[in-house]
Design a protein around this motif. Structure first.
Motif, PDB file in Angstrom:
ATOM      1  N   MET A   1     -14.901  -1.504  -5.062  1.00  0.00           N
ATOM      2  CA  MET A   1     -14.291  -1.075  -3.805  1.00  0.00           C
ATOM      3  C   MET A   1     -12.999  -0.336  -4.098  1.00  0.00           C
ATOM      4  O   MET A   1     -12.368  -0.565  -5.135  1.00  0.00           O
ATOM      5  CB  MET A   1     -14.050  -2.249  -2.868  1.00  0.00           C
ATOM      6  CG  MET A   1     -12.778  -2.987  -3.046  1.00  0.00           C
ATOM      7  SD  MET A   1     -12.623  -4.206  -1.723  1.00  0.00           S
ATOM      8  CE  MET A   1     -10.877  -4.382  -1.756  1.00  0.00           C
ATOM      9  N   VAL A   2     -12.638   0.550  -3.192  1.00  0.00           N
ATOM     10  CA  VAL A   2     -11.374   1.271  -3.282  1.00  0.00           C
ATOM     11  C   VAL A   2     -10.859   1.454  -1.855  1.00  0.00           C
ATOM     12  O   VAL A   2     -11.637   1.664  -0.927  1.00  0.00           O
ATOM     13  CB  VAL A   2     -11.530   2.630  -4.016  1.00  0.00           C
ATOM     14  CG1 VAL A   2     -12.467   3.562  -3.282  1.00  0.00           C
ATOM     15  CG2 VAL A   2     -10.193   3.279  -4.260  1.00  0.00           C
ATOM     16  N   ARG A   3      -9.536   1.276  -1.701  1.00  0.00           N
ATOM     17  CA  ARG A   3      -8.916   1.426  -0.385  1.00  0.00           C
ATOM     18  C   ARG A   3      -7.769   2.415  -0.481  1.00  0.00           C
ATOM     19  O   ARG A   3      -7.080   2.479  -1.490  1.00  0.00           O
ATOM     20  CB  ARG A   3      -8.400   0.074   0.102  1.00  0.00           C
ATOM     21  CG  ARG A   3      -9.532  -0.902   0.366  1.00  0.00           C
ATOM     22  CD  ARG A   3      -9.072  -2.300   0.604  1.00  0.00           C
ATOM     23  NE  ARG A   3      -8.296  -2.434   1.825  1.00  0.00           N
ATOM     24  CZ  ARG A   3      -8.018  -3.608   2.383  1.00  0.00           C
ATOM     25  NH1 ARG A   3      -8.460  -4.711   1.839  1.00  0.00           N
ATOM     26  NH2 ARG A   3      -7.296  -3.655   3.470  1.00  0.00           N
ATOM     27  N   THR A   4      -7.548   3.151   0.604  1.00  0.00           N
ATOM     28  CA  THR A   4      -6.524   4.190   0.584  1.00  0.00           C
ATOM     29  C   THR A   4      -5.128   3.662   0.808  1.00  0.00           C
ATOM     30  O   THR A   4      -4.160   4.294   0.406  1.00  0.00           O
ATOM     31  CB  THR A   4      -6.774   5.230   1.696  1.00  0.00           C
ATOM     32  OG1 THR A   4      -6.730   4.570   2.965  1.00  0.00           O
ATOM     33  CG2 THR A   4      -8.074   5.949   1.503  1.00  0.00           C
ATOM     34  N   GLY A   5      -4.967   2.569   1.475  1.00  0.00           N
ATOM     35  CA  GLY A   5      -3.663   2.181   1.976  1.00  0.00           C
ATOM     36  C   GLY A   5      -3.522   2.762   3.365  1.00  0.00           C
ATOM     37  O   GLY A   5      -4.231   3.682   3.753  1.00  0.00           O
TER      38      GLY A   5
ATOM     39  N   THR B   1       0.848  -1.190   0.000  1.00  0.00           N
ATOM     40  CA  THR B   1       0.000   0.000   0.000  1.00  0.00           C
ATOM     41  C   THR B   1       0.880   1.234   0.000  1.00  0.00           C
ATOM     42  O   THR B   1       2.016   1.206   0.479  1.00  0.00           O
ATOM     43  CB  THR B   1      -0.957   0.066   1.218  1.00  0.00           C
ATOM     44  OG1 THR B   1      -0.206   0.288   2.406  1.00  0.00           O
ATOM     45  CG2 THR B   1      -1.804  -1.186   1.338  1.00  0.00           C
ATOM     46  N   LEU B   2       0.325   2.330  -0.518  1.00  0.00           N
ATOM     47  CA  LEU B   2       1.060   3.580  -0.635  1.00  0.00           C
ATOM     48  C   LEU B   2       0.086   4.728  -0.430  1.00  0.00           C
ATOM     49  O   LEU B   2      -0.967   4.775  -1.065  1.00  0.00           O
ATOM     50  CB  LEU B   2       1.697   3.669  -2.024  1.00  0.00           C
ATOM     51  CG  LEU B   2       2.439   4.939  -2.395  1.00  0.00           C
ATOM     52  CD1 LEU B   2       3.714   5.062  -1.580  1.00  0.00           C
ATOM     53  CD2 LEU B   2       2.779   4.913  -3.878  1.00  0.00           C
ATOM     54  N   ALA B   3       0.428   5.613   0.486  1.00  0.00           N
ATOM     55  CA  ALA B   3      -0.391   6.802   0.727  1.00  0.00           C
ATOM     56  C   ALA B   3       0.556   7.996   0.857  1.00  0.00           C
ATOM     57  O   ALA B   3       1.581   7.909   1.529  1.00  0.00           O
ATOM     58  CB  ALA B   3      -1.214   6.647   1.999  1.00  0.00           C
ATOM     59  N   VAL B   4       0.210   9.084   0.201  1.00  0.00           N
ATOM     60  CA  VAL B   4       1.042  10.285   0.230  1.00  0.00           C
ATOM     61  C   VAL B   4       0.143  11.478   0.513  1.00  0.00           C
ATOM     62  O   VAL B   4      -0.953  11.585  -0.039  1.00  0.00           O
ATOM     63  CB  VAL B   4       1.759  10.510  -1.121  1.00  0.00           C
ATOM     64  CG1 VAL B   4       2.684  11.708  -1.038  1.00  0.00           C
ATOM     65  CG2 VAL B   4       2.513   9.274  -1.556  1.00  0.00           C
TER      66      VAL B   4
END
Length: 179
Positions: A166-170, A52-55
Motif C-alpha cells: 500500500m502507498v498513501r499520499t498524505g 504526512t507530507l504532500a507538496v
C-alpha cells in the motif's frame, strides 16, 4: 461482581496516536530548490514528527503548497509557525481548522485477489467509491480517495484478504469559502 457487558480486545489496546489536536498546516512557499528541506528541517530540529507530507504546484507555477500533518500535543505549534515565517522562501502559513477546510488523501492498495474472494473485494471498492485501477491473475490494485478515516476503514476491510502493498499520499487541504 463482573460485568455482563462484553469487552472487545481492540478497546483494550492502547492508542498509537498522541493525544492532542491534529494540525494540518498549509504552507505556501516559493518554488525553489531546498525549500522543502529547510521547512522539514525546522520541524525536525524542534522535535516534531511529521505524520504526512504532500507538496505540489499551485495555480501559480512560481509557488508550491506544502501540506503537512502533525500532532500538536507535545510542542506548541505557534512557536514553529513563527520560526517558519522567518524562512526567506515561506510566503504564507495556515493552520487549517477541520470544520473550515476540506482535506483528502489518496491511497493505492495491492491486494491478493484469488477468484473466490475477488467479488468481495470489488464490492468493498463499490461501497467505498474506490476504483480498481489494475487487474492481474493474483492481485488487484485499488485506488481510494477520501478522509483519513475513510482510508483507514478501507484498509481494515482489505487486510484480511491479503494486503500485499500500500502507498498513501498524505493529506492535502484547502480552506472552505472564498479565502
Amino acid at each position: 461482581m463482573g460485568s455482563a457487558d462484553m469487552v472487545r480486545l481492540e478497546d483494550l489496546q492502547a492508542s498509537r496516536t498522541l493525544s492532542g489536536r491534529k494540525h494540518v498546516l498549509s504552507i505556501l512557499v516559493e518554488n525553489r530548490p531546498g525549500v522543502l528541506a529547510r521547512v522539514a528541517g525546522l520541524f525536525s530540529r524542534r522535535g516534531f514528527n511529521i505524520d504526512t507530507l504532500a507538496v505540489g504546484p499551485t495555480e501559480d507555477p512560481a509557488i508550491s503548497r506544502i501540506t503537512l500533518t502533525l500532532d500538536g500535543a507535545i510542542h506548541p505549534i505557534d512557536q514553529v509557525t513563527k520560526q517558519l515565517h522567518k524562512l526567506i522562501n515561506v510566503l504564507k502559513i495556515r493552520d487549517m481548522e477541520p470544520d473550515d477546510s476540506v482535506a483528502r488523501e489518496m491511497a493505492l492498495f495491492k491486494v491478493s485477489a484469488a477468484v473466490e474472494n475477488r467479488a468481495e473485494i470489488v464490492q468493498f471498492a463499490e461501497i467505498f467509491r474506490a476504483k480498481i485501477v489494475d487487474v492481474s491473475r493474483r492481485a488487484l490494485i485499488v485506488e481510494v480517495t477520501g478522509s483519513h478515516d475513510k482510508i483507514v476503514a478501507f484498509e481494515s476491510m482489505l487486510r484480511p484478504h491479503g494486503l500485499l502493498e500500500m502507498v498513501r499520499t498524505g493529506e492535502v487541504a484547502l480552506a472552505r469559502g472564498g479565502d
